[in-house]
Each structure stands twice: as structure tokens, then as C-alpha cells.
Scaffold this active site. Structure first.
Site, PDB file in Angstrom:
ATOM      1  N   CYS A 263     166.527 -24.785  27.623  1.00 58.76           N
ATOM      2  CA  CYS A 263     166.220 -23.481  27.502  1.00 58.76           C
ATOM      3  C   CYS A 263     167.317 -22.469  26.799  1.00 58.76           C
ATOM      4  CB  CYS A 263     165.848 -22.745  28.735  1.00 58.76           C
ATOM      5  SG  CYS A 263     165.669 -20.995  28.812  1.00 58.76           S
TER       6      CYS A 263
ATOM      7  N   THR B 116     155.684 -20.000   6.769  1.00 55.64           N
ATOM      8  CA  THR B 116     154.698 -18.518   6.549  1.00 55.64           C
ATOM      9  C   THR B 116     153.928 -18.639   5.571  1.00 55.64           C
ATOM     10  OG1 THR B 116     157.312 -17.946   7.132  1.00 55.64           O
ATOM     11  CG2 THR B 116     155.797 -16.279   6.471  1.00 55.64           C
TER      12      THR B 116
ATOM     13  N   CYS C  61     159.982 -18.406  23.655  1.00 55.47           N
ATOM     14  CA  CYS C  61     160.361 -19.528  22.572  1.00 55.47           C
ATOM     15  C   CYS C  61     159.269 -20.858  23.039  1.00 55.47           C
ATOM     16  CB  CYS C  61     161.755 -20.076  22.636  1.00 55.47           C
ATOM     17  SG  CYS C  61     162.185 -21.407  23.711  1.00 55.47           S
TER      18      CYS C  61
ATOM     19  N   CYS D 209     163.602 -14.689  29.585  1.00 55.24           N
ATOM     20  CA  CYS D 209     162.642 -15.519  28.786  1.00 55.24           C
ATOM     21  C   CYS D 209     162.656 -14.658  27.208  1.00 55.24           C
ATOM     22  CB  CYS D 209     161.531 -15.551  29.203  1.00 55.24           C
ATOM     23  SG  CYS D 209     160.298 -16.824  28.290  1.00 55.24           S
TER      24      CYS D 209
ATOM     25  N   ARG E 280     163.070 -19.849  19.028  1.00 50.85           N
ATOM     26  CA  ARG E 280     161.742 -20.057  19.003  1.00 50.85           C
ATOM     27  C   ARG E 280     161.377 -21.652  18.314  1.00 50.85           C
ATOM     28  NH1 ARG E 280     156.963 -20.263  19.805  1.00 50.85           N
ATOM     29  NH2 ARG E 280     155.261 -18.677  19.190  1.00 50.85           N
TER      30      ARG E 280
ATOM     31  N   CYS F  86     160.109 -24.841  27.097  1.00 47.63           N
ATOM     32  CA  CYS F  86     159.925 -25.269  28.400  1.00 47.63           C
ATOM     33  C   CYS F  86     158.371 -26.061  28.373  1.00 47.63           C
ATOM     34  CB  CYS F  86     160.223 -24.428  29.269  1.00 47.63           C
ATOM     35  SG  CYS F  86     159.465 -22.723  29.227  1.00 47.63           S
TER      36      CYS F  86
ATOM     37  N   SER G 110     162.572 -16.384  12.211  1.00 53.84           N
ATOM     38  CA  SER G 110     162.253 -17.352  11.135  1.00 53.84           C
ATOM     39  C   SER G 110     163.333 -17.446  10.249  1.00 53.84           C
ATOM     40  CB  SER G 110     161.110 -17.078  10.497  1.00 53.84           C
ATOM     41  OG  SER G 110     160.791 -18.179   9.684  1.00 53.84           O
TER      42      SER G 110
END
Lengths: 251, 573
Positions: B518, B367, B545, B542, B331, B548, B91
Site C-alpha cells: 500500500c 489513455t 489506487c 487512502c 494508481r 489492496c 498517469s
């Protein structure tokens, strides 16, 4: 027969390490730590020996700060019966570890001491050999296969050496250090992690074991290896020979 | 095949309420999937929480606090797919401590990794060569620049101190239902699943389940579909953005702890919503990243490359020069806000945090609302387990809380950008200075993100400059900095619902957008022996995130959870 396994808490193998700005070592703050992969293999071998009925108990030992207990718990979750934590705050070099292990061996009296061949943080590859020397025990290092003969109290160890494989027969008690191809360690399952919480971890201090931690080694500086220079395309064999002779000084 | 007998249920009445005790699960016949030594092992808890993030841990902590207050004991278990708590947390983050002040008011004295107050707040409109200062729309007084991964680690410690059991390295892969379609637990993938499918599974059963998987949680999406939770909540679809971030260590004189900069404009075009952020943490570390809304039209857009371009802006180069990258990651995040909040309660549990979607888009903060939602769910859960009420109280509590009030006031900022950058900015200014959410109507979102992609022949390819290896990097170099790892001997966790669609639709019609959005280069089209381009899925790369799962034009890619313990290893993200 009891088996003692020494395990070390190191920076996780998948982490991209970097050198601390003051060059005193590798950055370990906020970095993932795990059990040394060779120690996992050592513990796995001990557990397999116990599961085949040739040993009664597996004791995991770790030395260092309080966080070593986390690593011991992982070992207990894999299946070790008991843990021992030797609390020490400063740097522990192989000879100190070997002396502490000798003291613990005299307390616990195991028939087999298994360690990983080396730790992935310092790559020393010394502790197993040193503790065997201190104890006067036979050693089978870089083991890729271990077969125990309980009746005759003998361990047959295949060692990976530069020339190939060497098979040694060791009278027990003995020290074995494990290499990569010995086995594939198991993962701790969730129920075992739960059960591990109630297994005992005994604490010792170096003073209680009558070992003085004094280091005859001092880390002077840690630097990153020099960055690889880009390759150069040469236009002829003569130019290659010239560069190999006059620039790289290899011929 | 094997016949499965139902479990034997024994109901035992205890003063605090009936408890369900599961005896055994019996399996007859040889099921190839199971090893011969053990039947599935099941563990029981009062509450099972999926995901050790801000929402999940806040819920766990709040539950244990309520137990202490009322002298009750509830067993709480948190399962986390990352190798450790915080490993999958990424974040910006400019943290508003509102929820933490309510949850753990003593955080300042308990060494919480919150130590850099915001010292300055700037807002720039970037063009290719300039950075134009605009009046700052944010008010970050009282907020802190933090690493959320570090904060979550600290929260994990606090939770364990209160008796919460946290199991990192265990991915919740399947939801368990009883005969009445009520959720009764989850099955976790044990580590060590071979490609041939032989594996052991563990069940975590709970009287109540809280799903806190973060944005586009795999189980949460299944639950929302199964119980029609969006329709139930009269919610629109969720909209998303992809955030790509790096943490740098910069030269001494350039560091200004607490400095916060947000930008709009270049390198993104007028039709693409997004911007960048630059926050100064401590220890000469800065967080820099880009956020690109996933409803972009041009399939040739490559968010990762846009980020690399951004770092070459004349206003940013001097800051990064001489520095080095510590970590990289990506992310997706929610941008749907108020309009997309689903009904978060289902038979057997509730959805909390970003899995439901409480991010405040104009503030770009999620958050604090995620944590608050966890706390409210914990209070509702405690009511259910201890006082016999029901989980609808969570929904009621949400609507009465400051989450609702905040999100309602913020609801019209993002949808206004459907009309373009200028109308969006105009509406933002209007909302911020005059209206403050008082418009009598609520703007709707445009098309779902995956439908917004235009076909390739209507769009022009974008040429991206090559990375220079100093400020900008190629994907493999960046990926290495995310400490991503997956045990290679496991089935690929990215599933194609129809294996022919990539070559029949994605490649010809959309020029293979997945090979561009990606951030981990999982999807590559490689020529095979006949020189035909075929999709190769590098599942090991991977970053979890979920881009896709969101952006695939035909929604053909399904992100499922791989073996626990894999994925990125964030520590300062």
C-alpha cells in the site's frame, strides 16, 4: 430582514502550498481553490437564521476574478438566494474589500453582515472590523454563538477572546465575523447544485460602486519559513541551561 | 425496518422514443438511515457516466457532439468522486493524440494543455551502478509529454461547454436495478455521512449508464461479476501493476523538455516485471515513477521503497539533486491487454476505459484507447437512445476499431515475461522487429495477481535503506504531497470480508503484504494491550489506487468508495 454574507475564494485548505520561484507569492496555478472555511461557517449561520424564520433572504457576495462565480455557485448551492460578484482583477486588500462591502450594503440594505473572521490565504482578520468602522455599525467578531432577537432588533454574540468568552449585545444592523466553533457547515447536495444554476448572480464593478481600488500595501517578498533544525539531545541540565542561555538566547 | 413501495412508473411516448419518468420513491416506517426531512432525491438523465476521466469525458463530449449533429437533445450527467475533475487522475504520461484528434481535432487551437512534444526517447537497463542504453522499443514520434490530470481538467471544461453536467465530489456507491435486473441508475453518497451511518442519498437515474471508473473500478467489478462479463467475453482474468509517481521541479540547466526515458532492471529483480519512467514536462517539471507488476512473488516486496531506491541510482541522482517534489501519488493500471477484455455491455449500460481494460502494455499507453472506447460507447449509446438500436453495437464497434487491432498486435509481450526477464525481453524483441503480433497463438496470463504471492517462509525479507529526506522520503512525507484528505467522521471505506483473516492468514502466512504494497500506509499492524499485532486501517490515507483490492492474498479486502470529495488532490499528475 436581509442577510449579506461575504465569501472569499481561496486555496483549498487541504492543498500543500508552495511559494512561487520568483518569491512574489504563493503558487495558485493548477491548485485547487475552494470557499474559505470561515466564510462557509458565515454562510451556514446566515442560512440557519433564515431557516429559523428570522430573515427573509441571504445574499452571498464575492469579489475578484471571474472564477469567483464558481465559489458563489457553491454558496447558492448551500442555500443562498442570490449572489453578487464584484469583478476586480488586481489584488484586493482588506480595506478595498471593506469599502466595496460598504457600497454594497448601501445598495442592498441588509440587517446583518456576516463574514468569516479571516481568510486562510492571508490571515488578515481585518475586513469585518474595517467595514464595521466604515459603516459605523456595531461588530461582534470571533463569534462562537449568535442569537437574534428580531423584535428588539438585537443580536447577542458570544465572542471567543483570549481570556475566555465574552458576550456582547449588538443593535442591528451589525457586523458579525465567525469563528470555528460557531457551526458545522452543510454540504451542497446534488439537487441543490442543480437548482443553484438558475439562481441569479449580479455583477458589479468597483467603478459602478464608486470605489477606487488603490492599495496602500505592497507585497515585497514571500518566502518559505526556515526549515526546522533537528533537535539536539543534551546530556545534562547544565548543558541545557548553557544552550538556552548562549545559543538560543532565551534566558 | 421499513417497507419500500415500488416507484410509480409512467411511460410517456414522445416522437423520439419512449421515456421513463420516475415519480417518487416512498418509504414507510422509520429507517434509521434516513433523515426525517427528505426522501431520497432522484435526478434523471438520459445518460449517466460514472467517472470524469479520459474515457468518461470523451464519451460525454462525443454524445453531445452527436446531439448537435442530429439536432437532438440528450441530458448527460457525469459524477466524479474526486473533489474536482482531475483530482484522482494520475498517469505517466506520454500521450498519443490519436483519439483526441478524432474527438476534438481543434485541440491545438483551444489551449489544450498539450504543448511538450517528445524530443528524445531513451531506454536503459539499470544495474545497481550503471545504466546501459538499449535500443529503444518505443516509437513516440508525434506524441506529447503531458500531465493527464491537466488534460482531463481541460476536457471537463470542453464537456461543460457542450452542456454536459459534471458533478465532482459525488461518489457513485451503489447500482440501482429494476425488477428485471436491468441497471437503471446509481446512488451517490452525499457528503456528510456520519460514522453512525445516518446519511442522505441521491439517485442518478439514467436510461443508459456508462461506467468509466478507471482501473479496477468498484462498481465495474461488481457489474462484471454479476453479469459474468469475463466469461461472456471469453476473457482471462485481468492482471495489474502498481504505478507510483512523483512530479519534481528540477534545477534550470538539467531540464530537457520532451525527454523521455524508460528503464528496466534494477531495482527490481529478474522475476518481477516492472520498470521506471522519467519524462520532462515544461516549467522545469519532470515526472518520475516506477511501475511494478502486481503478480510479484515475494510478499516482502515494497513497491514504494523500490521507488525510493530507484531515485538513488547514479544515473538519476544528478537530475534530481537540488530539485523539490511537487506532488506524489499512486494508481494501479491494467496489464491484461487483449486477453483480459471482458464483454463490456450489460443490461442498462456499458463499461468503458480502464474499467474494462484497454491499456497497450508494450506501448505503456492506455489513455488513447480509453478515450476511443468512450467515443465508441457514446456512438452506440446515441444509437440506442435515438435510433432504437442496442448496445451490442459498442462491442462490435470495438472489435472493428483500431483499439482491437492495436491490442491484438500487442497481446504476447507481457505474458512472455511469465517465463522470466530474459525470455520476456527476447520475445519482445522478436515481436517488435519480426512477428508484430502475427504469432498464430495467444499466450495466456499466469496466475491472478493475488494468487502469485508466495508464503513468507519461502521468501527472503528485503532490507530497504532509510530515506534521506532529500531524494527519498518516508510515506507520511510523500502522502502529504498527494493532498490526500478524507472527512474523518465517516465509516472506513476499506472493508474486510472476514475480519479475522488479517491476523489469521495475512500476518502469519504472508508477513502482512498489505503493510508493504500500500503506497499510503493505510494498513499497519500495531500491538494492542495484550501485545498482539492487530491490523489498523488508516482509511483516511487512502490514495484510491486499488492495490489492496487486487493483491490481498485471500481477496479479503474490498475497496468501496468513500464519501465523495475525499481522496487525493492531484493537479499536475
Amino acid at each position: 430582514m436581509k442577510i449579506m454574507v461575504a465569501i472569499k475564494r481561496v486555496v483549498d485548505y487541504a492543498v500543500k502550498i508552495r511559494v512561487k520561484p520568483d518569491k512574489t507569492g504563493v503558487e495558485t496555478q493548477n491548485v485547487k481553490m475552494s470557499m474559505n472555511p470561515f466564510c462557509e461557517i458565515a454562510l451556514e449561520e446566515a442560512l440557519r437564521i433564515k431557516e429559523s424564520g428570522l430573515a427573509s433572504e441571504v445574499v452571498a457576495v464575492s469579489m475578484g476574478t471571474a472564477q469567483c462565480v464558481d465559489t458563489l455557485r457553491t454558496g447558492l448551492a448551500m442555500g443562498a438566494d442570490r449572489g453578487i460578484h464584484v469583478e476586480a482583477t488586481g489584488a484586493l486588500y482588506p480595506l478595498s474589500v471593506a469599502k466595496l462591502l460598504k457600497a454594497l450594503v448601501e445598495v442592498e440594505k441588509p440587517g446583518l453582515l456576516i463574514l468569516g473572521k479571516q481568510a486562510i490565504d492571508d490571515d488578515c482578520n481585518q475586513t469585518g472590523q474595517m467595514v464595521a468602522g466604515l459603516l459605523g455599525w456595531p461588530q461582534g467578531t470571533f463569534a462562537s454563538k449568535v442569537v437574534l432577537d428580531k423584535e428588539n432588533q438585537v443580536a447577542t454574540v458570544d465572542r471567543e477572546v483570549d481570556g475566555g468568552l465574552e458576550t456582547l449585545s449588538l443593535d442591528l444592523p451589525a457586523v458579525i465575523t465567525t469563528d470555528l466553533r460557531l457551526n458545522q457547515p452543510r454540504y451542497a447536495t446534488l439537487p441543490n447544485i442543480m437548482k443553484a444554476k438558475s439562481k441569479a448572480i449580479k455583477k458589479f464593478t468597483p467603478q459602478e460602486l464608486n470605489v477606487e481600488i488603490k492599495s496602500d500595501l505592497e507585497v515585497v517578498q514571500v518566502t518559505e519559513p526556515p526549515k526546522r533544525k533537528a533537535g539536539v539531545v543534551v546530556s545534562s541540565v547544565d548543558e541545557l541551561l548553557d544552550k538556552l542561555k548562549n545559543e538560543a538566547h532565551v534566558i | 425496518m421499513g417497507i419500500r413501495f415500488p416507484a410509480v412508473w409512467v411511460e410517456v411516448s414522445v416522437p423520439s422514443g419512449p421515456r421513463l419518468v420516475l415519480e417518487r420513491f416512498f418509504h414507510l416506517g422509520g429507517l434509521r438511515r434516513f433523515t426525517s426531512e427528505s426522501a431520497r432525491e432522484s435526478m434523471e438523465y438520459d445518460v449517466v457516466i460514472v467517472g470524469a476521466g479520459p474515457a468518461g469525458l470523451s464519451a460525454a463530449i462525443r454524445l453531445k457532439q452527436l446531439c448537435l449533429e442530429k439536432g437532438v437533445d440528450l441530458s448527460v450527467c457525469v459524477v466524479e468522486k474526486g473533489a474536482e475533475v482531475g483530482a484522482h487522475i494520475l498517469s505517466g504520461n506520454v500521450f498519443e493524440p490519436r483519439a483526441l484528434d478524432e474527438l476534438l481535432p481543434q485541440w491545438k487551437h483551444e489551449e489544450a494543455p498539450i504543448s511538450v512534444p517528445v524530443s528524445s526517447d531513451k531506454f536503459w537497463f539499470l544495474t545497481k551502478s550503471h545504466a546501459i542504453s538499449l535500443p529503444c522499443p518505443f516509437d513516440n514520434k508525434g506524441n506529447y509529454v503531458i500531465s493527464l490530470s491537466q488534460l482531463v481538467r481541460w476536457m471537463g471544461m470542453k464537456a461543460e461547454e457542450l452542456g454536459v453536467e459534471i458533478y465532482p465530489g459525488f461518489a457513485a456507491s451503489e447500482i440501482l436495478y429494476d425488477a428485471n435486473d436491468k441497471v437503471i441508475g446509481i446512488a451517490t453518497n452525499d457528503m456528510g455521512v456520519a460514522k453512525d451511518g445516518s446519511k442522505k442519498e441521491n439517485y442518478q437515474r439514467g436510461r443508459l449508464m456508462l461506467l468509466s471508473e478507471g482501473c479496477r473500478g468498484s462498481l465495474s467489478e461488481k457489474i462484471m461479476k454479476k453479469y459474468n462479463l469475463r466469461e461472456k467475453g471469453h476473457a482471462q482474468h485481468q492482471t495489474y501493476a502498481l504505478g507510483i509517481k512523483e512530479v519534481w521541479e528540477i534545477e534550470e540547466g538539467k531540464h530537457n523538455p520532451g525527454a523521455v526515458v524508460h528503464t528496466l532492471g534494477w531495482p527490481l529483480d529478474q522475476k518481477t516485471y516492472g520498470g521506471s519512467f522519467l519524462y520532462h514536462l515544461k516549467d522545469r517539471q519532470i515526472a518520475i515513477g516506477i511501475v511494478v507488476a502486481l503478480n510479484y512473488h515475494n510478499p516482502f516486496l515494497n513497491p514504494y521503497e523500490e521507488f525510493q531506491k530507484l531515485k538513488h541510482h547514479p544515473a538519476i541522482i544528478p537530475l534530481l539533486e537540488g530539485g523539490s517534489v511537487l506532488e506524489y501519488g499512486a494508481r494501479t493500471l491494467n496489464e491484461g491487454g487483449y486477453q483480459s477484455i471482458p464483454y463490456p455491455v450489460f443490461p442498462g449500460g456499458a463499461i468503458i476505459g480502464c474499467s474494462a481494460g484497454f491499456l497497450n502494455v508494450p506501448k505503456i499507453k492506455g489513455t488513447h484507447t480509453a478515450m476511443k472506447s468512450g467515443m465508441l460507447a457514446a456512438e452506440a449509446t446515441f444509437g440506442v437512445l435515438h435510433e432504437g438500436s442496442n448496445m451490442e453495437t459498442y462491442w462490435d464497434a470495438l472489435q472493428k476499431s483500431w483499439i482491437w487491432e492495436e491490442l491484438y498486435r500487442a497481446r504476447n509481450y507481457r505474458p512472455a515475461f511469465e517465463y522470466g526477464l530474459i525470455p520476456g525481453l527476447a520475445m519482445s524483441a522478436l515481436e517488435h522487429y519480426i512477428l508484430k503480433g502475427r504469432l498464430p497463438f495467444t499466450l495466456k496470463h499466469g496466475k491472478p495477481d493475488h494468487e502469485a504471492t508466495k508464503v513468507a517462509k519461502l521468501c527472503s525479507p528485503i532490507q530497504y535503506p532509510k530515506p534521506d529526506g532529500v531524494l527519498s522520503f518516508d510515506v507520511p512525507t510523500s502522502l502529504h504531497r498527494s493532498n490526500t484528505n478524507h472527512e474523518h467522521d465517516q465509516p472506513a471505506h476499506l472493508c474486510l470480508r472476514d475480519p479475522k483473516i488479517p491476523e489469521l492468514v495475512n500476518l502469519p502466512d504472508y508477513a502482512a503484504p498489505e503493510s508493504r504494497y500500500c503506497p499510503a500506509r493505510v494498513y499497519e499492524y500495531i500491538p494492542d494491550e495484550k501485545n498482539q499485532l492487530k491490523l489498523q486501517i488508516n482509511a483516511q490515507n487512502c490514495l484510491h489506487c486499488k492495490a489492496c483490492d487486487i493483491k490481498d492474498p485471500k481477496q479479503n479486502i474490498e475497496w468501496t468508495v468513500p464519501e465523495g470529495g475525499g481522496g487525493p488532490g492531484y493537479s499536475v499528475m
